[in-house]
Write a protein that holds these residues in place. Sequence first.
Motif, PDB file in Angstrom:
ATOM      1  N   GLY A 120       0.838  -1.195   0.000  1.00 48.39           N
ATOM      2  CA  GLY A 120       0.000   0.000   0.000  1.00 48.39           C
ATOM      3  C   GLY A 120       0.875   1.248   0.000  1.00 48.39           C
ATOM      4  O   GLY A 120       1.913   1.289   0.654  1.00 48.39           O
ATOM      5  N   ILE A 121       0.446   2.246  -0.744  1.00 45.66           N
ATOM      6  CA  ILE A 121       1.179   3.516  -0.828  1.00 45.66           C
ATOM      7  C   ILE A 121       0.249   4.648  -0.415  1.00 45.66           C
ATOM      8  O   ILE A 121      -0.889   4.729  -0.877  1.00 45.66           O
ATOM      9  CB  ILE A 121       1.701   3.773  -2.256  1.00 45.66           C
ATOM     10  N   ARG A 122       0.744   5.525   0.477  1.00 44.22           N
ATOM     11  CA  ARG A 122      -0.011   6.700   0.917  1.00 44.22           C
ATOM     12  C   ARG A 122       0.845   7.944   0.764  1.00 44.22           C
ATOM     13  O   ARG A 122       2.039   7.940   1.070  1.00 44.22           O
ATOM     14  CB  ARG A 122      -0.392   6.568   2.393  1.00 44.22           C
ATOM     15  N   ILE A 123       0.241   9.009   0.266  1.00 45.45           N
ATOM     16  CA  ILE A 123       0.868  10.336   0.279  1.00 45.45           C
ATOM     17  C   ILE A 123      -0.147  11.255   0.954  1.00 45.45           C
ATOM     18  O   ILE A 123      -0.992  11.870   0.304  1.00 45.45           O
ATOM     19  CB  ILE A 123       1.206  10.833  -1.141  1.00 45.45           C
ATOM     20  N   PRO A 124      -0.124  11.314   2.282  1.00 44.09           N
ATOM     21  CA  PRO A 124      -1.179  12.028   3.014  1.00 44.09           C
ATOM     22  C   PRO A 124      -1.053  13.543   2.920  1.00 44.09           C
ATOM     23  O   PRO A 124       0.046  14.088   2.825  1.00 44.09           O
ATOM     24  CB  PRO A 124      -0.983  11.553   4.456  1.00 44.09           C
ATOM     25  N   ASP A 125      -2.195  14.199   2.972  1.00 50.51           N
ATOM     26  CA  ASP A 125      -2.235  15.659   2.955  1.00 50.51           C
ATOM     27  C   ASP A 125      -2.148  16.156   4.394  1.00 50.51           C
ATOM     28  O   ASP A 125      -3.116  16.655   4.967  1.00 50.51           O
ATOM     29  CB  ASP A 125      -3.525  16.138   2.289  1.00 50.51           C
ATOM     30  N   SER A 126      -0.986  15.972   4.994  1.00 38.61           N
ATOM     31  CA  SER A 126      -0.778  16.316   6.398  1.00 38.61           C
ATOM     32  C   SER A 126       0.691  16.648   6.610  1.00 38.61           C
ATOM     33  O   SER A 126       1.572  15.904   6.164  1.00 38.61           O
ATOM     34  CB  SER A 126      -1.194  15.146   7.302  1.00 38.61           C
ATOM     35  N   GLY A 127       0.951  17.747   7.296  1.00 35.25           N
ATOM     36  CA  GLY A 127       2.322  18.224   7.434  1.00 35.25           C
ATOM     37  C   GLY A 127       3.232  17.305   8.219  1.00 35.25           C
ATOM     38  O   GLY A 127       4.420  17.183   7.908  1.00 35.25           O
ATOM     39  N   ILE A 128       2.707  16.630   9.247  1.00 37.42           N
ATOM     40  CA  ILE A 128       3.553  15.815  10.114  1.00 37.42           C
ATOM     41  C   ILE A 128       4.139  14.602   9.383  1.00 37.42           C
ATOM     42  O   ILE A 128       5.361  14.427   9.370  1.00 37.42           O
ATOM     43  CB  ILE A 128       2.794  15.409  11.391  1.00 37.42           C
ATOM     44  N   PRO A 129       3.320  13.737   8.752  1.00 38.69           N
ATOM     45  CA  PRO A 129       3.936  12.601   8.058  1.00 38.69           C
ATOM     46  C   PRO A 129       4.805  13.002   6.880  1.00 38.69           C
ATOM     47  O   PRO A 129       5.828  12.359   6.615  1.00 38.69           O
ATOM     48  CB  PRO A 129       2.731  11.755   7.610  1.00 38.69           C
ATOM     49  N   LEU A 130       4.448  14.063   6.186  1.00 40.88           N
ATOM     50  CA  LEU A 130       5.276  14.509   5.063  1.00 40.88           C
ATOM     51  C   LEU A 130       6.625  15.016   5.559  1.00 40.88           C
ATOM     52  O   LEU A 130       7.666  14.758   4.944  1.00 40.88           O
ATOM     53  CB  LEU A 130       4.555  15.595   4.260  1.00 40.88           C
ATOM     54  N   ALA A 131       6.621  15.703   6.695  1.00 39.60           N
ATOM     55  CA  ALA A 131       7.886  16.175   7.271  1.00 39.60           C
ATOM     56  C   ALA A 131       8.731  14.999   7.753  1.00 39.60           C
ATOM     57  O   ALA A 131       9.955  14.999   7.596  1.00 39.60           O
ATOM     58  CB  ALA A 131       7.607  17.136   8.416  1.00 39.60           C
ATOM     59  N   LEU A 132       8.089  13.986   8.324  1.00 42.42           N
ATOM     60  CA  LEU A 132       8.820  12.806   8.801  1.00 42.42           C
ATOM     61  C   LEU A 132       9.499  12.073   7.659  1.00 42.42           C
ATOM     62  O   LEU A 132      10.676  11.704   7.744  1.00 42.42           O
ATOM     63  CB  LEU A 132       7.863  11.859   9.533  1.00 42.42           C
ATOM     64  N   THR A 133       8.760  11.823   6.577  1.00 40.68           N
ATOM     65  CA  THR A 133       9.339  11.082   5.460  1.00 40.68           C
ATOM     66  C   THR A 133      10.429  11.876   4.764  1.00 40.68           C
ATOM     67  O   THR A 133      11.417  11.305   4.294  1.00 40.68           O
ATOM     68  CB  THR A 133       8.253  10.688   4.433  1.00 40.68           C
ATOM     69  N   LYS A 134      10.284  13.189   4.722  1.00 46.42           N
ATOM     70  CA  LYS A 134      11.329  14.026   4.127  1.00 46.42           C
ATOM     71  C   LYS A 134      12.584  13.979   4.986  1.00 46.42           C
ATOM     72  O   LYS A 134      13.704  13.836   4.473  1.00 46.42           O
ATOM     73  CB  LYS A 134      10.833  15.461   3.983  1.00 46.42           C
ATOM     74  N   SER A 135      12.410  14.067   6.303  1.00 46.86           N
ATOM     75  CA  SER A 135      13.549  14.036   7.215  1.00 46.86           C
ATOM     76  C   SER A 135      14.222  12.667   7.222  1.00 46.86           C
ATOM     77  O   SER A 135      15.455  12.572   7.237  1.00 46.86           O
ATOM     78  CB  SER A 135      13.086  14.390   8.627  1.00 46.86           C
ATOM     79  N   LEU A 136      13.422  11.614   7.187  1.00 50.01           N
ATOM     80  CA  LEU A 136      13.952  10.256   7.240  1.00 50.01           C
ATOM     81  C   LEU A 136      14.652   9.866   5.944  1.00 50.01           C
ATOM     82  O   LEU A 136      15.592   9.073   5.938  1.00 50.01           O
ATOM     83  CB  LEU A 136      12.819   9.275   7.547  1.00 50.01           C
TER      84      LEU A 136
END
Length: 202
Positions: A120-136
């Motif tokens: 499964g692939i998700r690209i959520p419209d939410s700042g927290i998970p997007l910031a986490l994946t960018k940082s990771l």
Amino acid sequence: MTVYFNMHSDNPQLRLINQATEALRQGDLIVYPTDSTYAFGCALSSSAAVNTIRKLRGLTDKHPLTLICHNISQASEYAVINNKAFSFIKSNAPGPYTFILKATKIVPRLALGVKRKVVGIRIPDSGIPLALTKSLGEPILSATLWLEGNDQPITDPHEIEKDILRRIKYVLDGGTRGNEMTTILDFTQDEPALIRQGIGQV
């Protein structure tokens, strides 16, 4: 001991994101908010955390887990995105959708559905998970914060039971979330299939 971070959902504090990212790199389990519900999250390489998620959720190894990705470019490293899937994802992501796609070889076995090599692939419209994946620098392996035996997901992170909390390093508290799920679309066959109608419109 579990630590709660009070987070800004749209503009999460970089210091807290960095701490959560370091915990992920060390193999810890976190809880964080998405654009639909709260979710468990761990690094792709943490087999112990993956097994903990499956146990807490009551999921068998036949159930594929979800990769939270920063964008479609990152997602394409872990999933085979055909033209129809690309067109839909480009038009609707970020958003409350889960896309079932054929997995590439770099996806860990523990994240796959055993019967079919899918993810499964998700690209959520939410700042927290997007910031986490960018940082990771890689996707987060994720599953909805829905415990085995419960009739709905946990919407308030402060309602997580103590015996569950002891398995979690950080809870990223972005406020109460709803219990409505994502819309799931399967793009592994010739024609896309609607698996679950959630809050994402098709």
